[in-house]
Scaffold this motif. Structure first.
Motif, PDB file in Angstrom:
ATOM      1  N   ASP A 109      88.559  45.515  35.989  1.00  0.00           N
ATOM      2  CA  ASP A 109      87.246  45.278  36.712  1.00  0.00           C
ATOM      3  C   ASP A 109      87.253  44.167  37.453  1.00  0.00           C
ATOM      4  O   ASP A 109      87.032  44.336  38.580  1.00  0.00           O
ATOM      5  N   GLU A 110      87.692  42.946  37.062  1.00  0.00           N
ATOM      6  CA  GLU A 110      87.700  41.561  37.751  1.00  0.00           C
ATOM      7  C   GLU A 110      88.764  41.647  38.915  1.00  0.00           C
ATOM      8  O   GLU A 110      88.567  41.475  39.869  1.00  0.00           O
ATOM      9  N   LEU A 111      89.833  42.329  38.490  1.00  0.00           N
ATOM     10  CA  LEU A 111      91.046  42.434  39.491  1.00  0.00           C
ATOM     11  C   LEU A 111      90.738  43.242  40.557  1.00  0.00           C
ATOM     12  O   LEU A 111      91.077  43.039  41.763  1.00  0.00           O
ATOM     13  N   LEU A 112      89.958  44.457  40.395  1.00  0.00           N
ATOM     14  CA  LEU A 112      89.520  45.432  41.299  1.00  0.00           C
ATOM     15  C   LEU A 112      88.431  44.794  42.141  1.00  0.00           C
ATOM     16  O   LEU A 112      88.581  44.783  43.483  1.00  0.00           O
ATOM     17  N   GLU A 113      87.472  44.121  41.638  1.00  0.00           N
ATOM     18  CA  GLU A 113      86.352  43.462  42.390  1.00  0.00           C
ATOM     19  C   GLU A 113      86.632  42.340  43.147  1.00  0.00           C
ATOM     20  O   GLU A 113      86.123  42.134  44.419  1.00  0.00           O
ATOM     21  N   ALA A 114      87.907  41.685  42.622  1.00  0.00           N
ATOM     22  CA  ALA A 114      88.628  40.627  43.788  1.00  0.00           C
ATOM     23  C   ALA A 114      89.362  41.175  44.716  1.00  0.00           C
ATOM     24  O   ALA A 114      89.720  40.353  45.751  1.00  0.00           O
ATOM     25  N   GLY A 115      89.639  42.647  44.871  1.00  0.00           N
ATOM     26  CA  GLY A 115      90.572  43.104  45.820  1.00  0.00           C
ATOM     27  C   GLY A 115      92.031  42.932  45.631  1.00  0.00           C
ATOM     28  O   GLY A 115      92.798  43.302  46.508  1.00  0.00           O
ATOM     29  N   LEU A 116      92.350  42.658  44.341  1.00  0.00           N
ATOM     30  CA  LEU A 116      93.726  42.432  44.018  1.00  0.00           C
ATOM     31  C   LEU A 116      94.417  43.606  43.645  1.00  0.00           C
ATOM     32  O   LEU A 116      95.745  43.931  43.840  1.00  0.00           O
ATOM     33  N   LEU A 117      93.518  44.586  43.006  1.00  0.00           N
ATOM     34  CA  LEU A 117      94.066  46.078  42.767  1.00  0.00           C
ATOM     35  C   LEU A 117      93.423  46.884  43.450  1.00  0.00           C
ATOM     36  O   LEU A 117      92.382  46.690  44.065  1.00  0.00           O
ATOM     37  N   SER A 118      93.962  47.929  43.838  1.00  0.00           N
ATOM     38  CA  SER A 118      93.389  49.190  44.309  1.00  0.00           C
ATOM     39  C   SER A 118      93.459  50.380  43.336  1.00  0.00           C
ATOM     40  O   SER A 118      93.894  50.314  42.263  1.00  0.00           O
TER      41      SER A 118
END
Length: 663
Positions: free
Chosen positions: A175-184
């Motif tokens: 969730d953190e990686l998604l929220e930071a825009g690093l993952l799709s």
């Protein structure tokens, strides 16, 4: 932002110091005789307005911020200095609301993750074998190692999960990686994957130095899109960001104008060649929030447009689209002269346009002929004059209907100008360019019905409700952006949170540093006044064996420090951190390495301040400054050696652990 940071943002250190001693302006700094030791021959005390710091080159050999200055001069403790400066700055010593504190926590967590990602991509760029084509690309663009390090240019591996795997291994969650825009995320399959793959990674920072996102350039000749930005997040809103502004602010102030270009490479090339008042608009139409950011530093903006975008036909199209947008708030793509005029009026700014040679961008111009760039910028013209000369200059002078059409397109633009004298000037300019009587244009303009929502024709410029006659906030004090880089502060916060939760780490981190012949952590390692006070108290209790719990630390704290301590000990943060900590020895080494990075960045910032003094005429001071810079360079070299040794040790331990895994 802590209370002390808010206070510092409202006060001018030069103004404070001048109440104790006379200062003389020299270049971009101020100097005088140090108030802390006898000196009457050479002014050894220097104040740097940009970073809001001071330094003595004489017997003191000390420096600091406004808090350290008044504490040292008045003999106050932090609580007394806080009370005095808060009253002067008009800052109420009241706690943040739970909602404000929660929002700050979320933003700080995301920014810390994005900063870690910038370091990760940069290390791949420097050392990964897969990044060879990225290194070849930047070499072809003639970007120096210093420029790549300054902007932390990186590389994303050609992998669907390399970034995800790396940061999950660091203890972050999806969730953190998604929220930071690093993952799709693939909503149909419910799977996640790396957003950036096989791309040159350019970290994007906000005005305070926080990494808030990335611009990623494809390295494939037919790669689509050419640039892929981070998605809209809590931190990343490209309409409110300008690439390079965090490093350009001082230079914009010195040059008294900001030059706005379109590309990341344009900015990096400009900064590399010494043109450091250049920023990029993130590939969108220039917005009022972007200009408002710049207006804190200057009121003059120069837009560098390529020849295609600024050509007569493009100008005609943009005028037609703007004319049809009756509410005058519609998004107009590309060059939007009426939008710029509205921004100019509302912000009381001076916006100018310069056209680049056909087929050339700033990056190419500066690389091939650096001396041509300042000459081009000097040719910039006001928006209305630029439109008139560009559009009318392409007309057939014998075509009466074309002149009528030109007048119909350009007169509304002139009507948007807030100042009546300027409006009259441009109307006469248009009449001369068209070769017609000015009275004909007046009649034509009078016959047109004003568009809905148009600006009043009173000629009065809009007033900024947040500014007085001097452009200052209601308190009458100038607002200064904090000079401390966000990443450095976040690393300091991370260290404090770790040692507050497990105080035994404090001595283990110090031992790790001493093994590399580096000094132990001290109050001087922290940029925030509350953090210096809290660490000094914690260190004293731990080393005296008198730390039995947080009650010992919090007893008798002033309001500001108590609020800061509550922020550092927030339950949600502690819970999330507790789950991502590895073995104690590794944690101590990791924290030591992080604090070495802080020291290195702080030294670089101080050296940048000191280098400004070398352009000043005081030769005796030059020798002292050079000696100080030499000492700082030696400290940087020692830090680099220590970091390299620690990284080598960490890699060896990781390899040993992998070798011990079954199978």
């Amino acid at each position: 932002m802590s209370i002390s940071q808010e206070i510092k943002s409202r006060l001018d250190l030069v103004e404070i110091v001048e109440e104790y001693l006379p200062l003389r302006k020299s270049g971009s700094s101020y100097s005088g005789f140090c108030p802390f030791h006898p000196n009457t021959r050479t002014p050894a005390f220097v104040v740097f307005p940009e970073s809001q710091t001071w330094r003595c080159f004489g017997a003191c050999a000390e420096g600091g911020d406004v808090f350290s200055f008044v504490m040292k001069k008045e003999g106050w403790d932090f609580k007394e200095a806080l009370r005095h400066l808060a009253e002067r700055a008009g800052v109420e010593l009241t706690p943040l609301s739970p909602r404000q504190q929660a929002r700050q926590e979320v933003e700080d967590r995301l920014a810390l993750l994005l900063d870690a990602a910038a370091d990760y991509f940069h290390q791949l760029m420097l050392y990964a074998p897969q990044a060879e084509k990225a290194r070849a690309y930047v070499a072809d663009r003639q970007l120096s190692e210093e420029t790549l390090a300054t902007f932390r240019v990186g590389f994303a591996l050609d992998s669907w999960d390399a970034c995800r795997t790396h940061f999950l291994g660091q203890g972050y969650v999806l969730d953190e990686l998604l929220e930071a825009g690093l993952l799709s995320k693939n909503d149909e399959r419910g799977t996640t994957y790396d957003r950036f793959r096989d791309r040159l990674m350019i970290p994007i920072q906000d005005v305070s130095g926080r990494t808030v996102g990335f611009g990623a350039r494809t390295l494939a000749p037919d790669g689509i899109p050419k640039y892929l930005n981070s998605p809209q997040t809590t931190l990343f809103d490209k309409s409110r960001l300008l690439f390079g502004l965090d490093t350009a602010r001082r230079h914009i102030r010195e040059a008294r104008q900001a030059v706005i270009v379109e590309g990341y490479m344009d900015v990096m090339q400009a900064h590399q060649h010494g043109f450091r008042n250049v920023v990029a608009q993130m590939g969108t139409a220039l917005t009022e929030p972007q200009l408002a950011l710049l207006k804190r530093t200057t009121k003059r903006f120069v837009l560098a447009l390529d020849a295609d975008e600024a050509g007569a036909q493009a100008t005609l199209r943009s005028l037609e689209v703007a004319r049809q947008a009756l509410d005058r708030e519609a998004e107009v793509g590309g060059f939007d002269p009426r939008g710029l005029i509205r921004h100019e009026g509302r912000l009381q700014a001076d916006i100018r346009i310069v056209t680049l040679p056909a087929g050339r961008d700033p990056d190419q111009i500066i690389r091939d002929d650096p001396g041509r760039w300042p000459a081009l910028v000097a040719e910039a013209r006001p928006v209305v004059a630029y439109v008139i000369d560009t559009y009318v200059g392409a007309l057939d002078p014998g075509d009466a209907k074309a002149k009528t059409e030109a007048a119909a397109k350009i007169l509304p633009l002139i009507g948007d100008v807030a100042d009546p004298v300027e409006r009259e000037h441009y109307r006469q300019h248009l009449a001369r360019a068209l070769g017609v009587d000015d009275r004909a244009l007046r009649k034509m303009q009078a016959s047109e019905r004003p568009a809905r929502g148009g600006p009043a024709r009173s000629g009065a410029r809009p007033v900024d409700p947040h500014a007085g006659k001097t452009g200052r906030p209601p308190s009458g004090k100038p607002r200064f952006e904090l000079g401390k880089l966000f990443l450095t502060e976040q690393r300091e916060i991370h260290y404090l949170r770790q040692v507050l939760g497990r105080p035994h780490l404090l001595s283990e981190v110090d031992d790790s540093l001493r093994r590399q012949e580096q000094p132990a952590i001290s109050e001087s390692d922290f940029g925030v006044a509350e953090d210096r006070m809290l660490f000094g108290r914690l260190r004293g209790l731990v080393y005296a064996g008198g730390f039995a719990g947080l009650d010992d630390l919090s007893a008798g704290l002033d309001h500001s420090s108590a609020q800061r301590l509550a922020y550092l000990l927030d339950d949600a943060v502690e819970t999330s951190l507790a789950g991502r900590v590895g073995p104690t020895t590794e944690t101590a080494d990791s924290l030591a390495l992080s604090m070495l990075n802080c020291r290195a960045e702080t030294i670089r910032q101080q050296m940048n301040d000191l280098k400004q003094l070398m352009s000043q005429p005081d030769r005796e001071q030059h020798a002292e400054v050079l000696a100080t810079i030499g000492q700082m360079q030696a400290r940087l070299l020692a830090i680099d050696r220590a970091r390299a040794a620690m990284l080598t040790l960490n890699r060896r331990r990781s390899e040993e652990r992998r070798a011990l895994r079954p199978g």
